[in-house]
Design an enzyme around this catalytic site. Structure first.
Site, short mmCIF file in Angstrom:
data_model
loop_
_atom_site.label_atom_id
_atom_site.label_comp_id
_atom_site.label_asym_id
_atom_site.label_seq_id
_atom_site.Cartn_x
_atom_site.Cartn_y
_atom_site.Cartn_z
N ASP A 11 23.57 10.89 4.79
CA ASP A 11 22.20 11.26 4.42
C ASP A 11 22.22 12.71 3.95
O ASP A 11 22.60 13.62 4.70
CB ASP A 11 21.28 11.11 5.64
CG ASP A 11 19.82 11.25 5.29
OD1 ASP A 11 19.50 11.38 4.08
OD2 ASP A 11 18.98 11.25 6.20
N ASP A 105 19.59 9.33 -1.95
CA ASP A 105 20.31 10.32 -1.15
C ASP A 105 20.82 9.77 0.18
O ASP A 105 21.14 10.54 1.09
CB ASP A 105 19.40 11.52 -0.88
CG ASP A 105 18.18 11.17 -0.06
OD1 ASP A 105 17.79 9.99 -0.06
OD2 ASP A 105 17.61 12.07 0.57
N GLU A 106 20.93 8.46 0.31
CA GLU A 106 21.27 7.88 1.60
C GLU A 106 21.97 6.54 1.38
O GLU A 106 21.58 5.75 0.52
CB GLU A 106 19.99 7.68 2.41
CG GLU A 106 20.18 7.16 3.81
CD GLU A 106 18.85 6.98 4.53
OE1 GLU A 106 18.89 6.65 5.73
OE2 GLU A 106 17.78 7.18 3.90
#
Length: 441
Positions: A11, A105-106
């Protein structure tokens, strides 16, 4: 359950805000808030400097400004975020062919599907640190938090334990002990409504939840939900990492740190995403017949709905209307973590709008007029990249009453000077970027 901790969750830390601080040296170490900047705006990401003041994602921009009035409030540059996300996902796929993105983003990574030097905690910690180092290098300084465990549930929890820039490996067999003292909301499936029901019967931690019988849980929250919680609170989670391979489409999605439950807010976010998808379609000279939405709920279950039109469209109102209708088919009462709109069944032709053609033909065809049209249509949103014929590249600090203020700096220059111009100054224009290649996946 896996016998070894071979699921990795990564993350990026305050992703949007971190990119803005990377590219805007004057904002490094200062509070930055990215999201809607108007009176009805919603925070997408807040830097850690802003979080100290209680600002968080899904908070209204109005409340964020009251808590942290001295922060930089930026509208965001999603084309840049997508570019950085591609770099990150490429690094993850170099680690394993099984990568399950949750947002830009993860992601989850199945380490067992790749080449591992070993599965002992020290070897896995080295893998996690090497990944963090590579992400830091290829993104120009961004940090990521990594959790490695025997399940998706615990890997996700582990990545949150030492943020920002954290790395936590959970040895197999210690999962239940780790999560026992944690608040019950750490369990996927315990959203605001479920959390309140559990609080009323004295359940505030994961350990408390374990004391509730399976029959009682089913009575409290329903059969499917109750059976799921009964397993998860005991760290029993056998969900596999599933690589997502979507058909060619143009889509726009966002993830939120706080579960969203307000239906009007969700509809508003869908409408904004639909406008973004339509803009990207038009830039790429594409249209599409199938409109779809993607909804990831509080418990990480993902629901998709779609509808197909008789002919292709790139109209934002049509895409937004269909997306809102599809949202009504999904139960979002427990909270939404991710929301997205997509258009597929793409065609390389567009049914021309005669009124648009008349408007375009009424404007003289010259580079000077075209630049003025671009400026008028784009507006001067805070944070957008611009360039000046004399001062070079910079970004919009603010605008209003016929003026626009620009700070001239880049990631490589250090903090730069501030200048104010008339908002129709012909020497100032939005920074042009290629669109077709990076907008249509």
């Amino acid at each position: 359950m896996r016998a070894e901790p071979t699921i990795l969750h990564v993350d990026l830390d305050a992703f949007f805000a971190a990119i803005e601080q990377r590219d805007k040296p004057s904002l490094r170490g200062k509070p930055v808030v990215v999201g809607g900047t108007g009176g009805r705006g919603v925070v997408a990401t807040a830097s850690y400097e802003a979080r100290v003041f209680g600002v968080h994602s899904a908070m209204s921009t109005r409340e964020a400004r009251s808590r942290c009035p001295h922060a930089a409030y930026l509208s965001g540059r999603h084309h840049v975020y997508r570019e950085v996300s591609r770099l990150i996902m490429a690094e993850l796929r170099g680690l394993s062919p099984l990568v399950e993105p949750l947002s830009v983003d993860e992601a989850f990574v199945d380490l067992a599907a790749g080449d591992l030097p070993g599965t002992d905690p020290d070897s896995l910690a080295q893998v996690g640190q090497a990944l963090k180092d590579r992400i830091h290098e290829v993104t120009g300084g961004l940090t990521a938090s990594v959790g490695i465990a025997s399940s998706k549930l615990v890997a996700k929890i582990a990545s949150d334990l030492d943020k920002p820039d954290g790395l936590v490996v959970v040895p197999a067999g210690t999962e239940a002990e780790l999560i026992g003292p944690m608040p019950v909301r750490v369990i996927p499936g315990v959203g605001p409504a479920t959390g309140e029901r559990l609080r009323r019967v004295g359940v505030t931690t994961v350990e408390d939840l374990r004391r509730i019988s399976q029959d009682e849980l089913v009575r409290l929250v329903g059969q499917a939900h109750g059976n799921g919680l009964f397993a998860l609170c005991r760290a029993e989670d056998d969900r596999p990492v599933v690589a997502e391979r979507e058909a060619k489409s143009v889509s726009n999605e966002d993830t939120y740190d706080t579960d969203l439950v307000d239906k009007r807010l969700l509809e508003g976010l869908l409408t904004k995403q639909a406008r973004g998808v339509a803009e990207r379609l038009r830039k790429a000279r594409l249209s599409g017949r199938t409109v779809s939405i993607k909804v990831r709920l509080h418990d990480f279950t993902t629901h998709s709905r779609s509808t197909t039109l008789p002919s292709p469209t790139d109209d934002p109102a049509t895409i937004g209307r269909l997306a809102r209708a599809l949202l009504a088919e999904v139960d979002t009462s427990e909270g939404v973590r991710l929301l997205g709109v997509g258009v597929s069944g793409l065609a390389d032709w567009i049914q021309e709008d005669l009124f648009a053609l008349e408007e375009e033909s009424a404007e003289p065809e010259s580079e000077e007029v075209d630049a003025a049209v671009v400026r008028r249509r784009a507006g001067w949103s805070p944070g957008m990249d611009v360039e000046h014929t004399e001062h070079g590249p910079g970004w919009v600090w603010g605008s209003g009453v016929g003026r626009v203020t620009v700070r001239f700096e880049t990631a490589a220059t250090g903090p730069g000077p501030v200048r104010t111009f008339a908002d129709d100054d012909p020497a100032l224009s939005p920074l042009r970027r290629p669109s077709a290649e990076d907008e249509a996946d």
